[in-house]
Design an enzyme around this catalytic site. Structure first.
Site, PDB file in Angstrom:
ATOM      1  N   GLU A   5       5.275   2.698   0.187  1.00 58.70           N
ATOM      2  CA  GLU A   5       5.925   1.567   0.886  1.00 58.70           C
ATOM      3  C   GLU A   5       4.879   0.571   1.379  1.00 58.70           C
ATOM      4  O   GLU A   5       5.048  -0.643   1.247  1.00 58.70           O
ATOM      5  CB  GLU A   5       6.754   2.109   2.051  1.00 58.70           C
ATOM      6  CG  GLU A   5       7.314   1.049   2.982  1.00 58.70           C
ATOM      7  CD  GLU A   5       6.895   1.262   4.420  1.00 58.70           C
ATOM      8  OE1 GLU A   5       6.210   0.377   4.971  1.00 58.70           O
ATOM      9  OE2 GLU A   5       7.244   2.303   4.996  1.00 58.70           O
ATOM     10  N   GLU A  62      -4.574   2.160   2.198  1.00 56.59           N
ATOM     11  CA  GLU A  62      -3.294   2.345   2.881  1.00 56.59           C
ATOM     12  C   GLU A  62      -2.959   3.807   3.127  1.00 56.59           C
ATOM     13  O   GLU A  62      -2.250   4.121   4.083  1.00 56.59           O
ATOM     14  CB  GLU A  62      -2.168   1.678   2.078  1.00 56.59           C
ATOM     15  CG  GLU A  62      -2.306   0.182   1.956  1.00 56.59           C
ATOM     16  CD  GLU A  62      -2.318  -0.515   3.309  1.00 56.59           C
ATOM     17  OE1 GLU A  62      -1.500  -0.153   4.177  1.00 56.59           O
ATOM     18  OE2 GLU A  62      -3.147  -1.426   3.499  1.00 56.59           O
TER      19      GLU A  62
END
Length: 975
Positions: free
Chosen positions: A70, A145
């Site tokens: 995401e 991330e």
């Protein structure tokens, strides 16, 4: 445009269309014939247009793959190849909402905007991101991330770094966060829900680039997508855009994303887990006890609504019988429930906080005995009516506190749509509520209790226990694991890790090219309204009462807020103001027991809330106006009943029930603890303000960390302090409710206003009319620079000062500078390079500039970033396009849509703070006319702010103690 069933529009076949009266909308279900994408639209007159694409993403383990994905799909794509298109949109779009969300079984990408051009731009960037992300060929995105081995020199120790890794370390630091994860895990041990979709920090480093790419390829296909559109947009144009630019290029495939049902358990299972507490903390009264039940299917709308009402009925209001029984049994200091309907099989939990392990059997006994008694004797029909009424009021109001309505309806639709049900199922609630209302004359809820709670073996008893030194032990194990890992590597392998780290850092610090940045579509300055929004406000006097009236369309709901000045109270009573706000409405009055009062409030109103705050004057640095606020909302036909209830509470409350007040204090302490974990960045930032500002110190004692310490002391010493506590509460209560210090804010349409004024005297005429003297609150403010010690695994690092105290003036240009610093400098330095989940600079009209980080693995490094902001500002160079982008982003924040009640509150706040429409227009003009030279002038402001060296860190006690030389005081937060 009229749409016809079974006709194809730009590749989308219309399957179903019908009116959704509850939402004042037309709902349409489409299927994209070529790609297999599903699309659901709600057409209405809301100009805050909303789009989302969601995918069913069942987690295969606890590496956090769906969550990291995401984050990562928004880090560059085919058409938008810069490193972070998401940030570029935050910088320079007119979005009213922009985010991405990971759930236990789905991932959503929602956006909203009131500007059509901007809306299509947002859709374009998001659709390209999910279908064509750069992460496939750029392993540095997962490293940044998700996680990576960090080592810049072969002689350094290896550490883990990554945004999601640190975010989840923070999430797993909160005992409530651990509890909610373990509840789901305990109930679904054989399905995907036993995995942590967000990522367990111990499992995240097992995720490989290969699996990362495979997961995207498998699940991020239109055939596994759920597209949602909402608002007053041109549907034909939207369908054409989605098809022509994206879906026409995909063929339908079969995606195995099915989520299986958990086989019911044969009997209740007992599960024991641990969470970390500080070595300094006591383990006594820190255990969580939770009884959890699987309750039907989320595709059953009756269960969806009825169990939510039942949870409120049993556990969430002052008349809740199960909560009362558990509190009376003295099993713990806080009781609450949770009904989770956002997964395939909804769950119902009864939770006790601040308990002990040896009370688990008695907990079970009291729960089942109480539920059996309710079934045998029947539930009070007035309580049932109250709980149904307040639920219905909230459904019809659909006030999400500033979030787009489209987001709420999208999530409700997915709660059935994702599991092969209809997206209409949970939106058409009228017929379901009418069926549930049969409970007023039948044993509806009693049967529900029997089916889903008393005779339901698919359940667990979860005992979550505190463990001293657990965090430190895990930290030692992690360091040893990484040390052993490094020792197992060859010199060449270590050099490769160094090379990967340096390659990532080079990518992080290398600016995007001008060409890449210009691929992001933008609106222009001409698309912006040059005039600041003016909220209607008339200042009146009615029957000796000062009125602020906001004539706004409210769908027939009247919002009535009472602002009582509290500036006459002695300084030592300040925290009692907030304590009073937590007690009123929850204690008995001369006329009613508190349970009866709760029922009357919920039957006759949309809620009565009590809160306290202080409004800083924009003209004078340390001048502020403290208020006790009573918020209420009501339908026109119930205005007389509301006024009677307000009078009853603020004029006849009874403070003599020591046991009840003790229960409320225990609950308030518990909820304050939760806030500290959930909002650590705000706690630290507000604590810094208390060092240099009288208003900041007042707010700290009123509802900040100072208040938490206050209420902890009351709870700990209640038996010896009860008389003093009650006397102080009575003094505050008897002093502040005075007609002479009251301002009434009314937000309604003209027809309701007359009725409100006609009935207002029912309450106001019975108030005292006493002259009072206000006092100026002056404190011994001091640069404490505290290290606030917790068992958490991350930090919240705050620093700031007030520039007006240094002789500078507020200017709207500062808001543009804030946007630039937040979205460029701090994002890159603290999040991208530092690995924190977030970092923010705040600028207030009152003169405060504050920095704060969120779930931050660092401490000194982040403070250094704040200090170096001045060099960044001195060297700002922006093209005309970049400047335009930042102006648009700033205006977007200023123009966030407000609900009717929020508009009334905003206008009232401006009144108390002496913020005129001229002031707001001047601020907007400053934003629209900014240039680089004006921005650079604020380098001196930033330099003077950071050089004052006022800071506070809330976080891991080991990390803070390792840096104890920079703190004046070390404070253990939880006792």
């Amino acid at each position: 445009m009229k749409f016809e069933i079974n006709k194809v529009y730009h590749g989308f076949k219309l399957i179903e269309e019908k009116e959704v009266k509850e939402l004042n909308s037309i709902g349409r279900i489409f299927e994209h014939e070529k790609s297999g994408a599903r699309l659901f639209q709600l057409q209405n007159d809301d100009d805050n247009k909303f789009f989302s694409i969601a995918f069913r993403t069942p987690p295969e383990d606890s590496t956090g793959l769906p969550h990291i994905l995401e984050h990562s799909v928004l880090c560059g794509s085919r058409k938008f190849p810069m490193k972070e298109p998401f940030v570029e949109l935050l910088k320079g779009s007119l979005n009213t909402f922009l985010n991405a969300m990971t759930f236990p079984d789905k991932t959503m990408y929602p956006v909203a905007s009131r500007n059509e051009k901007d809306f299509f731009n947002l859709m374009d960037v998001y659709l390209d991101a999910v279908f064509y992300p750069n992460l496939i060929n750029t392993p540095e995105i997962l490293m940044q991330e998700g996680w990576h081995y960090e080592i810049e020199d072969k002689n350094d120790d290896i550490t883990y770094k990554g945004v999601v890794y640190n975010e989840m370390k923070g999430a797993f630091s909160s005992p409530e966060g651990v509890l909610m994860r373990k509840i789901q895990e305990s109930l679904f041990e054989d399905t995907v829900y036993s995995n942590e979709s967000g990522g367990d920090p111990e499992e995240i480093p097992k995720l490989t680039q290969e699996r990362f790419v495979e997961f995207h390829k498998k699940y991020y296909h239109p055939s596994n997508s759920y597209i949602f559109l909402y608002g007053d947009g041109d549907l034909d144009k939207q369908l054409e855009f989605i098809n022509d630019n994206y879906l026409k290029d995909f063929d339908r495939i079969t995606v195995d994303s099915e989520i299986n049902y958990q086989k019911p358990y044969e009997k209740m299972k007992t599960v024991e887990e641990f969470y970390p507490i500080s070595i300094e903390d006591s383990e006594n009264d820190k255990t969580f006890l939770s009884m959890n039940f699987v309750t039907g299917k989320s595709t059953d709308p009756e269960v969806y609504f009825a169990m939510e009402i039942l949870e409120y009925l049993l556990l969430e209001n002052s008349a809740a019988p199960l909560k009362k029984a558990l509190v009376d049994a003295e099993l713990g200091k806080d009781v609450f429930g949770q009904f989770d309907s956002s997964i395939l099989q909804p769950t119902f939990s009864v939770i006790i906080k601040n308990s002990n392990e040896d009370k688990s059997e008695k907990f079970k006994k009291v729960v089942f005995e109480t539920l059996n008694k309710l079934v045998e004797d029947g539930i009070d029909k007035k309580l049932i009516e109250a709980c149904i009424n307040i639920t219905e009021f909230k459904l019809r109001e659909a006030d999400l506190g500033g979030y787009p309505k489209g987001l709420h309806y999208n999530m409700c639709a997915l709660d059935s749509w994702l599991y092969n049900g209809s997206p209409f199922t949970n939106l058409e609630y009228d017929s379901i509520l009418n069926k549930i209302k049969s409970a007023l004359t039948t044993d509806y809820f009693e049967e529900l209790i029997k089916k889903y709670l008393l005779y339901n073996n698919h359940s667990t008893m979860l005992i979550l226990k505190p463990k001293k030194g657990m965090a430190e032990e895990k930290d030692r194990e992690l360091k040893q694991k990484l040390k052993d890992y490094k020792a197992s590597l060859s010199e060449k392998e270590i050099e490769k890790l160094v090379e990967q780290t340096l390659k990532l850092k080079k990518r992080q610090i290398t600016p995007d090219s001008k060409e890449d940045l210009e691929t992001i579509p933008m609106v222009s300055i001409d698309d912006i309204d040059k005039k600041a929004e003016e909220i209607p406000q008339q200042i009146k006097e009615e029957n000796g009462v000062n009125i602020l009236y906001h004539n706004i369309f409210t769908s027939g709901i009247a919002y009535i807020d009472l602002y009582f000045d509290t500036s006459m109270l002695k300084r030592e009573l300040i925290p009692y103001i907030n304590l009073l706000s937590g007690i009123l409405g929850k204690i008995s009055t001369e006329k009613s027991h508190y349970s009866e009062l709760s029922n009357e409030i919920n039957i006759n109103t949309g809620g009565i809330q009590f809160t306290s705050s202080a409004f800083g004057d924009v003209k004078y640095t340390d001048k502020f106006y403290p208020k006790f606020i009573v918020k209420s909302k009501v339908l026109p036909n119930k205005i007389p009943q509301l006024m009677n209830l307000l009078h009853e509470i603020i004029s006849t409350s009874n403070f003599d029930d020591k046991k009840r007040i003790k229960e409320i204090i225990q609950q308030m302490k518990s909820r304050e603890e939760m806030k500290i974990f959930e909002r650590g960045h705000i706690v630290a930032a507000n604590r810094v303000m208390s060092y240099f500002s009288h208003a900041g110190r007042y707010m700290d004692e009123l509802n900040g960390l100072g208040f938490y310490k206050f209420i902890t002391n009351l709870e700990k010493n209640y038996e010896t302090m009860s008389e003093e506590i009650i006397n102080n509460l009575k003094e505050v209560y008897n002093t502040i409710f005075n007609k002479n210090n009251l301002v009434v804010s009314i937000t309604s349409e003209e027809t309701e206003y007359a009725d409100i004024i006609k009935n207002l005297s029912t309450m106001t005429d019975k108030l005292k009319t006493i002259e009072f003297n206000t006092q100026e609150y002056l404190f011994d403010i001091d640069r404490k620079n505290e290290g606030l010690l917790t068992s958490g695994n991350v930090q919240y690092v705050a620093k700031g000062y007030n520039f007006k105290k240094l002789g500078y003036k507020y200017d709207g240009t500062m808001l543009v500078l804030k946007t630039i610093i937040n979205m460029d400098y701090l994002w890159n330095k603290v999040r991208v390079q530092g690995g924190a989940y977030g970092c923010f600079m705040r600028v207030t009209k009152g003169g405060t500039i504050g920095f704060s980080s969120y779930r931050d693995p660092n401490l000194k490094e982040t403070l250094n970033v704040y200090d170096n902001t001045v060099d960044y500002v001195k060297n700002i160079e922006l093209s005309e396009r970049e400047m335009t982008k930042y102006i648009i982003g700033t205006i977007s924040e200023l123009d966030q849509p407000l609900t009717p009640s929020m508009k009334g509150e905003r206008a009232s706040t401006n009144f108390f703070r002496n913020i005129s429409q001229e002031y707001l227009q001047n601020e907007r003009d400053n934003v629209l006319n900014v240039n680089v030279e004006k921005l650079k002038k604020f380098a001196d402001v930033i330099e003077d702010i950071v050089s004052k060296d006022y800071y506070c860190v809330l976080g891991n006690e080991t990390k803070i103690k390792e840096n104890k030389d920079i703190f004046k005081e070390l404070v253990t937060v939880f006792e």
